[in-house]
Design an enzyme around this catalytic site. Structure first.
Site, PDB file in Angstrom:
ATOM      1  N   GLU A   1       0.852  -1.195   0.000  1.00  0.00           N
ATOM      2  CA  GLU A   1       0.000   0.000   0.000  1.00  0.00           C
ATOM      3  C   GLU A   1       0.885   1.242   0.000  1.00  0.00           C
ATOM      4  O   GLU A   1       2.029   1.205   0.467  1.00  0.00           O
ATOM      5  CB  GLU A   1      -0.907  -0.077   1.247  1.00  0.00           C
ATOM      6  CG  GLU A   1      -1.680   1.163   1.639  1.00  0.00           C
ATOM      7  CD  GLU A   1      -2.744   1.601   0.653  1.00  0.00           C
ATOM      8  OE1 GLU A   1      -2.432   1.701  -0.534  1.00  0.00           O
ATOM      9  OE2 GLU A   1      -3.872   1.889   1.099  1.00  0.00           O
ATOM     10  N   ASP A   2       0.362   2.345  -0.535  1.00  0.00           N
ATOM     11  CA  ASP A   2       1.150   3.586  -0.528  1.00  0.00           C
ATOM     12  C   ASP A   2       1.124   4.255   0.849  1.00  0.00           C
ATOM     13  O   ASP A   2       2.167   4.468   1.445  1.00  0.00           O
ATOM     14  CB  ASP A   2       0.700   4.548  -1.645  1.00  0.00           C
ATOM     15  CG  ASP A   2      -0.792   4.883  -1.617  1.00  0.00           C
ATOM     16  OD1 ASP A   2      -1.524   4.326  -0.781  1.00  0.00           O
ATOM     17  OD2 ASP A   2      -1.224   5.715  -2.436  1.00  0.00           O
TER      18      ASP A   2
ATOM     19  N   ASP B   1      -3.712   5.878   6.113  1.00  0.00           N
ATOM     20  CA  ASP B   1      -4.181   7.163   6.626  1.00  0.00           C
ATOM     21  C   ASP B   1      -5.223   6.878   7.723  1.00  0.00           C
ATOM     22  O   ASP B   1      -4.854   6.611   8.857  1.00  0.00           O
ATOM     23  CB  ASP B   1      -4.747   7.947   5.437  1.00  0.00           C
ATOM     24  CG  ASP B   1      -5.134   9.373   5.778  1.00  0.00           C
ATOM     25  OD1 ASP B   1      -4.427  10.008   6.562  1.00  0.00           O
ATOM     26  OD2 ASP B   1      -6.137   9.859   5.230  1.00  0.00           O
TER      27      ASP B   1
ATOM     28  N   PHE C   1      -0.680  16.357   3.784  1.00  0.00           N
ATOM     29  CA  PHE C   1      -1.073  15.756   2.519  1.00  0.00           C
ATOM     30  C   PHE C   1       0.166  15.665   1.639  1.00  0.00           C
ATOM     31  O   PHE C   1       0.812  16.667   1.353  1.00  0.00           O
ATOM     32  CB  PHE C   1      -2.176  16.558   1.827  1.00  0.00           C
ATOM     33  CG  PHE C   1      -2.863  15.741   0.774  1.00  0.00           C
ATOM     34  CD1 PHE C   1      -3.878  14.851   1.110  1.00  0.00           C
ATOM     35  CD2 PHE C   1      -2.462  15.819  -0.555  1.00  0.00           C
ATOM     36  CE1 PHE C   1      -4.487  14.056   0.144  1.00  0.00           C
ATOM     37  CE2 PHE C   1      -3.070  15.023  -1.522  1.00  0.00           C
ATOM     38  CZ  PHE C   1      -4.081  14.149  -1.168  1.00  0.00           C
TER      39      PHE C   1
ATOM     40  N   ARG D   1       2.018  12.190  -9.464  1.00  0.00           N
ATOM     41  CA  ARG D   1       2.427  10.802  -9.199  1.00  0.00           C
ATOM     42  C   ARG D   1       3.856  10.558  -9.674  1.00  0.00           C
ATOM     43  O   ARG D   1       4.546   9.683  -9.177  1.00  0.00           O
ATOM     44  CB  ARG D   1       1.511   9.805  -9.938  1.00  0.00           C
ATOM     45  CG  ARG D   1       0.123   9.667  -9.347  1.00  0.00           C
ATOM     46  CD  ARG D   1      -0.572   8.453  -9.974  1.00  0.00           C
ATOM     47  NE  ARG D   1      -2.014   8.491  -9.808  1.00  0.00           N
ATOM     48  CZ  ARG D   1      -2.668   8.034  -8.749  1.00  0.00           C
ATOM     49  NH1 ARG D   1      -2.013   7.504  -7.740  1.00  0.00           N
ATOM     50  NH2 ARG D   1      -3.983   8.103  -8.682  1.00  0.00           N
TER      51      ARG D   1
HETATM   52  P1  IMP Z   1      -7.234   5.342   4.273  1.00  0.00           P
HETATM   53  O1  IMP Z   1      -8.333   4.400   3.896  1.00  0.00           O
HETATM   54  O2  IMP Z   1      -7.791   6.597   4.905  1.00  0.00           O
HETATM   55  O3  IMP Z   1      -6.157   4.749   5.101  1.00  0.00           O
HETATM   56  O4  IMP Z   1      -6.655   5.895   2.944  1.00  0.00           O
HETATM   57  C1  IMP Z   1      -5.673   5.328   2.255  1.00  0.00           C
HETATM   58  C2  IMP Z   1      -5.621   5.955   0.875  1.00  0.00           C
HETATM   59  O5  IMP Z   1      -5.936   7.348   0.886  1.00  0.00           O
HETATM   60  C3  IMP Z   1      -4.220   5.858   0.368  1.00  0.00           C
HETATM   61  O6  IMP Z   1      -4.029   4.660  -0.323  1.00  0.00           O
HETATM   62  C4  IMP Z   1      -4.130   7.047  -0.529  1.00  0.00           C
HETATM   63  O7  IMP Z   1      -4.574   6.705  -1.821  1.00  0.00           O
HETATM   64  C5  IMP Z   1      -5.090   8.068   0.037  1.00  0.00           C
HETATM   65  N1  IMP Z   1      -4.327   9.051   0.815  1.00  0.00           N
HETATM   66  C6  IMP Z   1      -4.215   9.146   2.155  1.00  0.00           C
HETATM   67  N2  IMP Z   1      -3.412  10.153   2.507  1.00  0.00           N
HETATM   68  C7  IMP Z   1      -2.971  10.701   1.357  1.00  0.00           C
HETATM   69  C8  IMP Z   1      -2.060  11.786   1.056  1.00  0.00           C
HETATM   70  O8  IMP Z   1      -1.482  12.457   1.932  1.00  0.00           O
HETATM   71  N3  IMP Z   1      -1.851  12.046  -0.260  1.00  0.00           N
HETATM   72  C9  IMP Z   1      -2.469  11.338  -1.256  1.00  0.00           C
HETATM   73  N4  IMP Z   1      -3.302  10.321  -1.023  1.00  0.00           N
HETATM   74  C10 IMP Z   1      -3.554   9.997   0.282  1.00  0.00           C
HETATM   75 MG    MG Z   2      -5.076   6.164  -3.451  1.00  0.00          MG
END
Ligand code: IMP
Ligand code: MG
Length: 184
Positions: free
Chosen positions: A101-102, A105, A154, A167
């Site tokens: 995963e990237d 959050d 962010f 990206r």
């Molecule tokens: P989560 O479900 O809130 O944990 O979100 C995860 C996804 O939200 C990540 O895979 C990202 O695609 C997106 N995301 C969360 N934070 C950021 C950020 O700072 N920049 C860009 N995308 C983000």
């Molecule tokens: Mg994403």
């Protein structure tokens, strides 16, 4: 909606990312020592650069597959549901899997994708995220490996986007809004 003006402040250099990936790859090789062929599953789209660099650093047999989940919809925070937009092509039942995963959050995406993959019956499922924002967590989940822990900011670059931009930035940068909108 017009794009808000912003600049990108450097947060993590490409060099630092590469060095961290080398260390992570050694740990992953150790954890999966004896695995015949590791299925490395990238969560699209944000993980595409990370998975490309990570698998090239892994000195073991790997298979690469991808899964795409719906990102932030209009669902409320507590009931946020993650839908699968593109499922795996290969079978993972009885196999060793590493989900890539990237960013973690709120944690909703990782937690739900783990649940979906577990339902397919892998022998072992481990997770790795390049970035972790623990202060933003809404559900309890942690990746087995984390590249870097970052504050509530962010970020873009190294595969990660802001409204499908940036990206292709080779490093991780922090978005900072400029101009009149920033004062709102
Ligand atoms: P989560 O479900 O809130 O944990 O979100 C995860 C996804 O939200 C990540 O895979 C990202 O695609 C997106 N995301 C969360 N934070 C950021 C950020 O700072 N920049 C860009 N995308 C983000
Ligand atoms: Mg994403």
């Amino acid at each position: 909606m017009p794009q808000r003006d912003y600049v990108i402040d450097r947060m993590i250099s490409a060099k630092a990312i590469a060095a961290r990936i080398e260390d992570l790859a050694r740990e992953i090789e150790n954890a999966f020592a004896g695995t015949d062929k590791l299925v490395v599953v990238g969560l699209l789209r944000g993980s595409f650069v990370f998975i490309a660099d990570l698998v090239r650093e892994l000195d073991m047999n790997v298979e690469v597959d991808f899964i795409e989940a719906s990102s932030y919809g209009n669902a409320t925070e507590s009931s946020r549901e993650v839908r699968i937009l593109k499922d795996l092509r290969g079978e993972i039942a009885g196999r060793d899997v590493l989900l890539v995963e990237d960013i973690v959050d709120t944690g909703h995406t990782l937690k739900q994708v783990i649940g979906l993959l577990r339902a397919k019956g892998p022998r072992r499922l481990k997770t790795i995220a390049l970035l972790d924002k623990p202060s933003r967590r809404e559900v309890e989940v942690t990746a087995d490996w984390i590249g870097f822990e970052i504050p509530d900011a962010f970020v873009v670059g190294y595969g990660i986007d802001f409204a499908q931009r940036n990206r292709n930035l080779p490093h991780i940068g922090q978005v900072r809004f400029t101009g009149e909108e920033a004062k709102r």
